[in-house]
Design an enzyme around this catalytic site. Sequence first.
Site, PDB file in Angstrom:
ATOM      1  N   HIS A 195       0.847  -1.191   0.000  1.00  0.00           N
ATOM      2  CA  HIS A 195       0.000   0.000   0.000  1.00  0.00           C
ATOM      3  C   HIS A 195       0.885   1.244   0.000  1.00  0.00           C
ATOM      4  CE1 HIS A 195      -3.000   2.988   1.031  1.00  0.00           C
ATOM      5  NE2 HIS A 195      -3.927   2.088   0.718  1.00  0.00           N
ATOM      6  N   ASP A 347      -8.019   3.844   4.019  1.00  0.00           N
ATOM      7  CA  ASP A 347      -8.063   3.634   2.569  1.00  0.00           C
ATOM      8  C   ASP A 347      -8.219   2.152   2.239  1.00  0.00           C
ATOM      9  OD1 ASP A 347      -7.682   4.985  -0.126  1.00  0.00           O
ATOM     10  OD2 ASP A 347      -6.120   3.441  -0.233  1.00  0.00           O
TER      11      ASP A 347
END
Length: 388
Positions: A195, A347
């Site tokens: 990520h 997120d």
Amino acid sequence: MFSRHSCMSLGQKCTKLLKLGSPYSTTVLNPKTAIIMLNMGGPQRTDQVHDYLHRIMTDRDVIQFPFAQDFIGEWIAKRRTPTVQKRYEEIGGGSPILKWTTLQGDLLCKKLDKDHPETAPHKAYPAFRYASPFTEDALEQLQNDGVERAIVFSQYPQYSCATSGSSLNVVFKYFQQKGLPKGLKLSIIDRWSVHPLLAQCFADLIKKEIKKLPEEVRKEALILFSAHSLPLKAVNRGDPYPSEVGCTVQLVMWDLKYCNPYQLVWQSKVGPLPWLGPFTNSSVKSYAKQGKKALVIVPIAFVNEHIETLHELDIELAEEAKEAGIEIVRRVPAPNDHPLFIEALADLVKHHLKSNLPVSPKLINRCPHCENPGCISSKKWFAEHCSL
């Protein structure tokens, strides 16, 4: 000079948040979505150390003895308890991992409530493998709260059968025995080593430590990424952990524009069997012989402070580095409540909710030389029962 990250002010904030009661938030009424935050946990008091070690040493997902697993595991736990208790005493009497996880979960859910109101209210449930609050307790609590959706969110960014895999097996066994509640949607975030916000968070923390170095050694300082090691038997079985840790390291260095020399090393070896190296402590000694004077240590696989950072790196490694002749060692703090880290967690959840993947194909696939008889059952169950 050795700089250890100080958790005092943030730790006090965690303590105020946690108090002495339930680790689950009592301020969230009628939660709709549960965020189950899987981690290994840690003893909050020294009198809990033995039971904590016993659970680890008898967990066959972590270590497999050729025979008498329970007997050998108990013997090792009993033998190591006094030493480990002393280490916890030296970092304040217990592990801060529950305080950090509680704070992270609270910040995550507040952000999700704002950014993704269609699944709000959200409530975080710390779910530990070897210490309270146990995963089974968290699963029972979220059912009592009447949630509609439960997202099992591994707090290990890089997947290993010994960490995320072991915790997920507990989730499987719980629901296999008690049944999945009717109407409960269950899904899994099993890994997130690549990520971009995770990499940016570590890069930001590293840059701050590099700036604190004397200018004359700033460019030559070696960035030493340290992650928990793994038995070579597990690596050869096909455990994805080493490659996923390596991916995180490369993304961090990309964000840093490869500003300094760097190396990935491995810590926390236990027992006489071969483990993945090179090891952190021996690497520091070798770099001292090579003439290195300044090191920046990065706990790349840990998302919050606990004994592997606060004692193994801040105390044990500090002493070994000083004895070896390293003049400057700075330890980068774990992500803890860094804004970019909380943004990364949020997120991940938001993209997961909007995806069509309640469980990743990678999780369902077994390692090529899988030896765990329960592994195929758990993966099959998740494939059949997870939904969004």
